[in-house]
Design a protein around this motif. Structure first.
Motif, PDB file in Angstrom:
ATOM      1  N   VAL A  77       0.657  -5.709  -0.183  1.00  0.00           N
ATOM      2  CA  VAL A  77       1.768  -5.321   0.684  1.00  0.00           C
ATOM      3  C   VAL A  77       1.885  -4.042   0.952  1.00  0.00           C
ATOM      4  CG1 VAL A  77       4.399  -5.662   0.932  1.00  0.00           C
ATOM      5  CG2 VAL A  77       2.908  -7.562   0.046  1.00  0.00           C
ATOM      6  N   TRP A  78       1.709  -3.177  -0.180  1.00  0.00           N
ATOM      7  CA  TRP A  78       1.872  -1.763  -0.196  1.00  0.00           C
ATOM      8  C   TRP A  78       0.768  -1.304   0.524  1.00  0.00           C
ATOM      9  CZ3 TRP A  78      -2.296   1.261  -2.783  1.00  0.00           C
ATOM     10  CH2 TRP A  78      -2.004   2.600  -2.796  1.00  0.00           C
ATOM     11  N   PHE A  79      -0.590  -1.686   0.560  1.00  0.00           N
ATOM     12  CA  PHE A  79      -1.818  -1.456   1.269  1.00  0.00           C
ATOM     13  C   PHE A  79      -1.601  -1.761   2.655  1.00  0.00           C
ATOM     14  CE2 PHE A  79      -6.126  -1.864   2.783  1.00  0.00           C
ATOM     15  CZ  PHE A  79      -6.582  -0.846   2.295  1.00  0.00           C
ATOM     16  N   GLY A  80      -0.732  -2.955   2.970  1.00  0.00           N
ATOM     17  CA  GLY A  80      -0.636  -3.151   4.525  1.00  0.00           C
ATOM     18  C   GLY A  80       0.166  -2.300   4.866  1.00  0.00           C
ATOM     19  N   VAL A  81       1.342  -1.516   4.446  1.00  0.00           N
ATOM     20  CA  VAL A  81       2.235  -0.626   5.143  1.00  0.00           C
ATOM     21  C   VAL A  81       1.235   0.708   5.165  1.00  0.00           C
ATOM     22  CG1 VAL A  81       4.369   0.708   4.687  1.00  0.00           C
ATOM     23  CG2 VAL A  81       4.417  -1.391   4.129  1.00  0.00           C
ATOM     24  N   LEU A  82       0.355   1.091   4.257  1.00  0.00           N
ATOM     25  CA  LEU A  82      -0.516   2.060   4.286  1.00  0.00           C
ATOM     26  C   LEU A  82      -1.261   2.032   5.566  1.00  0.00           C
ATOM     27  CD1 LEU A  82      -2.008   3.363   0.984  1.00  0.00           C
ATOM     28  CD2 LEU A  82      -0.522   4.504   2.247  1.00  0.00           C
ATOM     29  N   PHE A  83      -1.787   0.679   5.599  1.00  0.00           N
ATOM     30  CA  PHE A  83      -2.947   0.480   6.939  1.00  0.00           C
ATOM     31  C   PHE A  83      -2.085   0.643   7.992  1.00  0.00           C
ATOM     32  CE2 PHE A  83      -3.879  -2.526  10.041  1.00  0.00           C
ATOM     33  CZ  PHE A  83      -5.056  -2.152  10.473  1.00  0.00           C
ATOM     34  N   CYS A  84      -0.732   0.465   8.339  1.00  0.00           N
ATOM     35  CA  CYS A  84       0.172   0.417   9.491  1.00  0.00           C
ATOM     36  C   CYS A  84       0.415   1.756   9.783  1.00  0.00           C
ATOM     37  CB  CYS A  84       1.455  -0.272   9.109  1.00  0.00           C
ATOM     38  SG  CYS A  84       2.092  -0.784  10.776  1.00  0.00           S
ATOM     39  N   VAL A  85       0.713   2.548   8.839  1.00  0.00           N
ATOM     40  CA  VAL A  85       0.788   4.103   8.911  1.00  0.00           C
ATOM     41  C   VAL A  85      -0.489   4.540   9.401  1.00  0.00           C
ATOM     42  CG1 VAL A  85       1.245   6.410   7.891  1.00  0.00           C
ATOM     43  CG2 VAL A  85       2.615   4.241   7.353  1.00  0.00           C
TER      44      VAL A  85
END
Length: 440
Positions: free
Chosen positions: A371-379
């Motif tokens: 989930v953390w990586f998904g937010v990073l991907f979004c940024v």
């Protein structure tokens, strides 16, 4: 046969084939499907493989959560066709106009509110480009600051829930979309806060960059004006609360909240006497075109990744990365660099579909939260929306910008905002609890 050359050569063959076809002008959705068929024949020489891939494609398109995508796109299209967003901007302009840089800051605030109702960047940037950009230029704002504000603010639609980027990531990574929505909120607010701080700071240092509106133009507000301002601000906020509140309050799933959002926008448009047959028809046509593009890119990428994984490509990449004598943090930074480079040339949907099925298992093995990586991907994708040579946000704005504003002007204007996006990624990597505390 390609299999005799080994998976390493096959990986290089796929990359070169995609680059050549991209340069030839083939659309990404057809390109990936074409490469998948060719590689499947050269590696397996059997139709059974494509039957398995067809099953993966069917699972992707028939997923219940995927229904949220056309619903959120329809909601954004309805907002684009009605005057809800325009009146919201005009109401907040009166409130913020007395402050140096205030119109730019309120444009960013409107972008955040619109982001909670849209989830896509196209409509939001076009809307801000038609409303906010001419207003700032008329008031004497620095051209680069005005352009950068519109482009960066419009791109926030993919950060703030209900983000289509987060939904697609959740589908490809098999991760909770609700947790992704929760984790993305602080990240989006940090990024928007950095934008606003930068605008206020540069307008304070260089007052000519963002002059305040004069008192004569703002005029004296009557009771009727105040009532209209309150109504124009409260209605969009009610839509945002309706959508996000239903998700975070456990009342509705992401898919159900998307449908509720469409209903909410239609109710508000009806109350404003703007819900006509033409508005609905145009919004549906726009939705069909947008979702059709997403589906075709998704189908092609799903085919290619399915074939590549059956070839053993996921294990090849995973073993190659994990065997390197580097720290897990370096692996994350390496992945972020790859995503930035890919984002300069590919649509975000293609980047997500092609990389996440490979990257997510690796970061899970390294002990990181998907989930953390998904937010990073979004940024990270924020950078791709703005960066040359194919940043889609720049082209959206160019389609509605005044004739004297060129693509070169737009790309020159986005660099301070790209730096802030990279700084935000650094903050989230250094302090993952900024994201994880929302759902852990």
């Amino acid at each position: 046969m390609l299999s005799a050359m080994g998976i390493g050569f096959a990986t290089l063959f796929i990359l070169v084939s995609m680059i050549v076809l991209l340069l030839a002008g083939m659309p990404l959705g057809f390109l990936t499907g074409f490469v998948a068929l060719g590689v499947s024949y050269l590696w397996f020489d059997t139709g059974a493989v494509m039957q398995m891939v067809a099953g993966r494609v069917s699972d992707f398109t028939e997923g219940y959560t995927f229904v949220a995508v056309p619903m959120f796109v329809l909601m954004a299209s309805l907002l684009d066709k009605t005057g809800i967003a325009k009146d919201l901007y005009n109401a907040m302009r009166i409130i913020a106009g007395r402050l140096k840089g205030g119109v730019a800051v309120q444009s960013m605030a409107v972008a955040v509110v619109l982001a909670t109702m849209c989830g896509i960047i196209g409509g939001e940037i076009v809307l801000l480009g038609m409303i906010a950009l001419p207003q700032m230029l008329r008031l004497g704002y620095n051209k680069n600051l005005a352009i950068g504000t519109v482009v960066a603010g419009g791109a926030l639609g993919t950060m703030m829930p209900p983000s289509i980027v987060l939904i697609i990531y959740g589908l490809t990574a098999n991760t909770s979309i609700g947790d992704l929505f929760l984790g993305a909120v602080p990240a989006a607010l940090i990024l928007a806060g950095m934008y606003m701080t930068y605008i206020l700071a540069i307008c304070h240092i260089k007052p000519g960059y963002g002059p305040a509106m004069d008192a004569e133009e703002l005029g004296q507000l009557t009771r009727a004006d105040l009532i209209k301002i309150a109504r124009d601000i409260s209605m969009p906020l009610m839509i945002a609360v309706w959508i996000l509140g239903s998700i975070y309050g456990g009342i509705a799933s992401v898919t159900e909240s998307a449908c509720m959002g469409v209903v909410a926008v239609m109710i508000v448009a009806t109350l404003r006497r703007e819900l006509t047959f033409t508005v609905v028809f145009d919004a549906l046509i726009q939705t069909i075109r947008t979702v059709g593009m997403i589906i075709w890119v998704g189908i092609g990428a799903t085919m290619l990744i399915g074939v590549y994984n059956l070839m053993g490509g996921d294990k090849f990449v995973s073993n190659m990365i994990l065997s390197l004598d580097i720290s897990p943090l370096t692996v994350i930074l390496f992945m972020m660099a790859i995503l930035i480079v890919l984002g300069m040339f590919l649509d975000w949907i293609g980047v997500a579909m092609l990389t996440m099925p490979i990257f997510v298992p690796i970061i899970t093995q390294l002990g990181y939260d998907p989930v953390w990586f998904g937010v990073l991907f979004c940024v990270n994708m924020q950078v791709s929306f703005l960066s040359p040579p194919f940043g889609p946000a720049a082209f959206y704005l160019k389609s509605v910008a005044p004739p004297d504003i060129s693509l070169t002007d737009i790309f020159k204007s986005v660099w301070p905002f790209i730096i802030m996006q990279i700084m935000t990624m650094g903050i989230l990597i250094a302090f993952p609890e900024v994201i994880t505390f929302m759902y852990s």
